[in-house]
Design a protein around this motif. Structure first.
Motif, PDB file in Angstrom:
ATOM      1  N   ARG A 286       0.826  -1.207   0.000  1.00 13.95           N
ATOM      2  CA  ARG A 286       0.000   0.000   0.000  1.00 13.95           C
ATOM      3  C   ARG A 286       0.866   1.266   0.000  1.00 13.95           C
ATOM      4  NH1 ARG A 286      -4.049   1.190  -2.140  1.00 13.95           N
ATOM      5  NH2 ARG A 286      -2.397   2.385  -3.085  1.00 13.95           N
ATOM      6  N   ASN A 287       1.971   1.224   0.692  1.00  9.54           N
ATOM      7  CA  ASN A 287       2.860   2.385   0.766  1.00  9.54           C
ATOM      8  C   ASN A 287       3.727   2.554  -0.480  1.00  9.54           C
ATOM      9  OD1 ASN A 287       1.931   3.027   3.342  1.00  9.54           O
ATOM     10  ND2 ASN A 287       3.511   1.816   4.356  1.00  9.54           N
ATOM     11  N   SER A 288       3.663   1.582  -1.399  1.00 11.44           N
ATOM     12  CA  SER A 288       4.544   1.602  -2.568  1.00 11.44           C
ATOM     13  C   SER A 288       3.823   1.883  -3.881  1.00 11.44           C
ATOM     14  CB  SER A 288       5.273   0.248  -2.688  1.00 11.44           C
ATOM     15  OG  SER A 288       6.051  -0.002  -1.542  1.00 11.44           O
ATOM     16  N   VAL A 289       2.493   1.794  -3.894  1.00  9.30           N
ATOM     17  CA  VAL A 289       1.753   1.980  -5.147  1.00  9.30           C
ATOM     18  C   VAL A 289       0.594   2.946  -4.941  1.00  9.30           C
ATOM     19  CG1 VAL A 289       2.359  -0.324  -5.985  1.00  9.30           C
ATOM     20  CG2 VAL A 289       0.219  -0.004  -4.728  1.00  9.30           C
ATOM     21  N   ASP A 290       0.052   3.422  -6.064  1.00  9.78           N
ATOM     22  CA  ASP A 290      -1.037   4.397  -6.014  1.00  9.78           C
ATOM     23  C   ASP A 290      -2.343   3.875  -6.591  1.00  9.78           C
ATOM     24  OD1 ASP A 290       0.693   6.441  -4.998  1.00  9.78           O
ATOM     25  OD2 ASP A 290       1.484   6.675  -7.031  1.00  9.78           O
ATOM     26  N   VAL A 291      -2.348   2.627  -7.047  1.00  5.47           N
ATOM     27  CA  VAL A 291      -3.539   2.065  -7.677  1.00  5.47           C
ATOM     28  C   VAL A 291      -4.275   1.156  -6.687  1.00  5.47           C
ATOM     29  CG1 VAL A 291      -2.587   2.211 -10.012  1.00  5.47           C
ATOM     30  CG2 VAL A 291      -2.185   0.148  -8.625  1.00  5.47           C
ATOM     31  N   PRO A 292      -5.520   0.787  -6.986  1.00  4.21           N
ATOM     32  CA  PRO A 292      -6.269  -0.095  -6.084  1.00  4.21           C
ATOM     33  C   PRO A 292      -5.559  -1.429  -5.863  1.00  4.21           C
ATOM     34  CG  PRO A 292      -7.734   0.900  -7.716  1.00  4.21           C
ATOM     35  CD  PRO A 292      -6.340   1.240  -8.128  1.00  4.21           C
ATOM     36  N   ILE A 293      -5.737  -1.973  -4.671  1.00  4.68           N
ATOM     37  CA  ILE A 293      -5.103  -3.244  -4.304  1.00  4.68           C
ATOM     38  C   ILE A 293      -6.175  -4.248  -3.894  1.00  4.68           C
ATOM     39  CG2 ILE A 293      -3.532  -4.412  -2.712  1.00  4.68           C
ATOM     40  CD1 ILE A 293      -2.180  -1.682  -2.283  1.00  4.68           C
ATOM     41  N   THR A 294      -6.091  -5.443  -4.469  1.00 11.88           N
ATOM     42  CA  THR A 294      -6.921  -6.558  -4.023  1.00 11.88           C
ATOM     43  C   THR A 294      -5.995  -7.654  -3.530  1.00 11.88           C
ATOM     44  OG1 THR A 294      -8.679  -8.122  -4.613  1.00 11.88           O
ATOM     45  CG2 THR A 294      -7.068  -7.599  -6.330  1.00 11.88           C
ATOM     46  N   ILE A 295      -6.379  -8.314  -2.458  1.00 15.28           N
ATOM     47  CA  ILE A 295      -5.482  -9.269  -1.810  1.00 15.28           C
ATOM     48  C   ILE A 295      -6.148 -10.634  -1.681  1.00 15.28           C
ATOM     49  CG2 ILE A 295      -6.203  -8.468   0.478  1.00 15.28           C
ATOM     50  CD1 ILE A 295      -3.369  -9.136   1.467  1.00 15.28           C
ATOM     51  N   ASP A 296      -5.351 -11.651  -1.906  1.00 15.56           N
ATOM     52  CA  ASP A 296      -5.795 -13.035  -1.776  1.00 15.56           C
ATOM     53  C   ASP A 296      -5.662 -13.442  -0.307  1.00 15.56           C
ATOM     54  OD1 ASP A 296      -6.190 -15.771  -1.845  1.00 15.56           O
ATOM     55  OD2 ASP A 296      -4.754 -16.148  -3.454  1.00 15.56           O
ATOM     56  N   ILE A 297      -6.796 -13.717   0.337  1.00 17.71           N
ATOM     57  CA  ILE A 297      -6.728 -14.154   1.738  1.00 17.71           C
ATOM     58  C   ILE A 297      -7.151 -15.616   1.887  1.00 17.71           C
ATOM     59  CG2 ILE A 297      -6.998 -11.848   2.702  1.00 17.71           C
ATOM     60  CD1 ILE A 297      -9.933 -12.611   3.323  1.00 17.71           C
ATOM     61  N   GLU A 298      -7.012 -16.370   0.788  1.00 17.62           N
ATOM     62  CA  GLU A 298      -7.306 -17.802   0.805  1.00 17.62           C
ATOM     63  C   GLU A 298      -8.699 -18.052   1.401  1.00 17.62           C
ATOM     64  OE1 GLU A 298      -3.784 -20.402   1.168  1.00 17.62           O
ATOM     65  OE2 GLU A 298      -2.875 -18.691   2.206  1.00 17.62           O
ATOM     66  N   GLY A 299      -8.789 -18.805   2.482  1.00 16.14           N
ATOM     67  CA  GLY A 299     -10.085 -19.096   3.080  1.00 16.14           C
ATOM     68  C   GLY A 299     -10.491 -18.124   4.169  1.00 16.14           C
ATOM     69  N   GLY A 300      -9.785 -17.000   4.263  1.00 16.23           N
ATOM     70  CA  GLY A 300     -10.135 -16.001   5.262  1.00 16.23           C
ATOM     71  C   GLY A 300      -9.434 -16.179   6.586  1.00 16.23           C
ATOM     72  N   TYR A 301      -8.505 -17.150   6.654  1.00 15.43           N
ATOM     73  CA  TYR A 301      -7.761 -17.415   7.893  1.00 15.43           C
ATOM     74  C   TYR A 301      -8.708 -17.697   9.061  1.00 15.43           C
ATOM     75  CZ  TYR A 301      -3.082 -16.620   6.077  1.00 15.43           C
ATOM     76  OH  TYR A 301      -1.888 -16.744   5.398  1.00 15.43           O
ATOM     77  N   GLY A 302      -9.743 -18.440   8.783  1.00 16.77           N
ATOM     78  CA  GLY A 302     -10.682 -18.842   9.822  1.00 16.77           C
ATOM     79  C   GLY A 302     -11.871 -19.520   9.190  1.00 16.77           C
ATOM     80  N   ARG A 303     -12.409 -20.491   9.889  1.00 17.67           N
ATOM     81  CA  ARG A 303     -13.560 -21.204   9.333  1.00 17.67           C
ATOM     82  C   ARG A 303     -14.865 -20.482   9.619  1.00 17.67           C
ATOM     83  NH1 ARG A 303     -14.419 -27.483   8.380  1.00 17.67           N
ATOM     84  NH2 ARG A 303     -16.552 -27.404   7.610  1.00 17.67           N
ATOM     85  N   SER A 304     -14.992 -19.918  10.809  1.00 14.57           N
ATOM     86  CA  SER A 304     -16.255 -19.313  11.198  1.00 14.57           C
ATOM     87  C   SER A 304     -16.442 -17.951  10.548  1.00 14.57           C
ATOM     88  CB  SER A 304     -16.342 -19.168  12.717  1.00 14.57           C
ATOM     89  OG  SER A 304     -15.515 -18.103  13.153  1.00 14.57           O
ATOM     90  N   PRO A 305     -17.682 -17.585  10.245  1.00 16.21           N
ATOM     91  CA  PRO A 305     -17.942 -16.254   9.685  1.00 16.21           C
ATOM     92  C   PRO A 305     -17.443 -15.138  10.582  1.00 16.21           C
ATOM     93  CG  PRO A 305     -19.868 -17.663   9.393  1.00 16.21           C
ATOM     94  CD  PRO A 305     -18.912 -18.418  10.270  1.00 16.21           C
TER      95      PRO A 305
END
Length: 259
Positions: free
Chosen positions: A75-94
């Protein structure tokens, strides 16, 4: 207008059937900056590459604190929108997924990938389970007032070899796309799908934009656009390409040393 809010709106607008958003996936601040300098309209991470760059295996083996700190550096290195892969959300529960996504948004992301495969790789969440998890992501976005782009990944096409696919796989993917859209998803990601006929049907019948991942068996970028794809990801391939170049350069240097 808040910059993150503005970038979130821009990122949503970049998903257009027939004129796909091309995402050459980055893995750290340096690679993200290079991708932006090449003209990228947005930056996306891929979990496999990020994990490998930090010395970890994929599958949420990378500690979540490192996921967040890596995102902050990007985020500190670019000026365009960022989308990130968080796999399964690092948790099973909502509830845990919601807490983690709030942290992701607080670090500057305007989009995420959330997959429906169990992290042990033995199967998929049921449609009902995954819709609750997607709804939790939507609630996190509402909590932060950032219209996060929720890219719902389904691993249906990783459950069998490509030659085994038939219409039932596409029907299952469409069933999930409709349920995920109703729960709040904005895109459906179908890695592993390369068959033109099935891609075209999915793009035509899905209620939300379709994201595919490039592989050696994929149609060309131009053909994917013609089929109606709205987003094309490169996944781990840029990282593998760079590591192969580094390996070859190292081998040449070491060979010279030994002369």
């Amino acid at each position: 207008m808040n910059k993150q809010l503005e970038q979130a709106q821009i990122f949503h607008d970049l998903h257009r059937s027939g004129n796909p958003l091309i995402l050459v996936n980055a893995w750290d601040a340096g690679s993200a900056r290079v991708v932006q300098e090449a003209g990228a309209r947005a930056i996306a991470t891929g979990s496999w590459s990020v994990a490998a760059a930090h010395g970890y295996d994929d599958g949420e083996k990378l500690p979540f604190d490192l996921v967040l700190s890596n995102l902050q550096r990007i985020r500190n290195s670019v000026d365009v929108p960022i989308t990130i892969d968080i796999e399964g959300g690092y948790g099973r529960s909502p509830e845990i997924v919601k807490e983690n996504v709030i942290k992701i948004i607080d670090c500057g992301a305007v989009g995420i990938n959330l997959e429906d495969q169990w992290m042990d790789g033995s199967g998929l969440y049921s449609v009902e389970e995954q819709t609750l998890r997607i709804a939790a992501v939507r609630d996190a976005a509402e909590h932060t007032s950032i219209p996060l782009f929720i890219n719902a990944r389904t691993d249906i096409f990783f459950q069998a070899a490509a030659h085994e696919y038939d219409d039932t796989y596409v029907e299952a993917a469409l069933r999930r796309a409709r349920a995920y859209a109703e729960a709040g998803a904005h895109g459906i990601f179908v890695p592993g799908l390369c068959n033109e006929k099935y891609i075209e049907r999915l793009c035509r019948q899905s209620p939300i934009p379709v994201n595919v991942m490039i592989s050696p068996e994929s149609p060309s970028l131009q053909r994917l656009a013609a089929l109606g794809v709205a987003r094309i990801s490169y996944g781990p391939h840029p990282y593998l390409l760079m590591m192969d170049a580094l390996k070859q350069a190292s081998a040449r240097a070491i060979a010279l040393q030994e002369l």
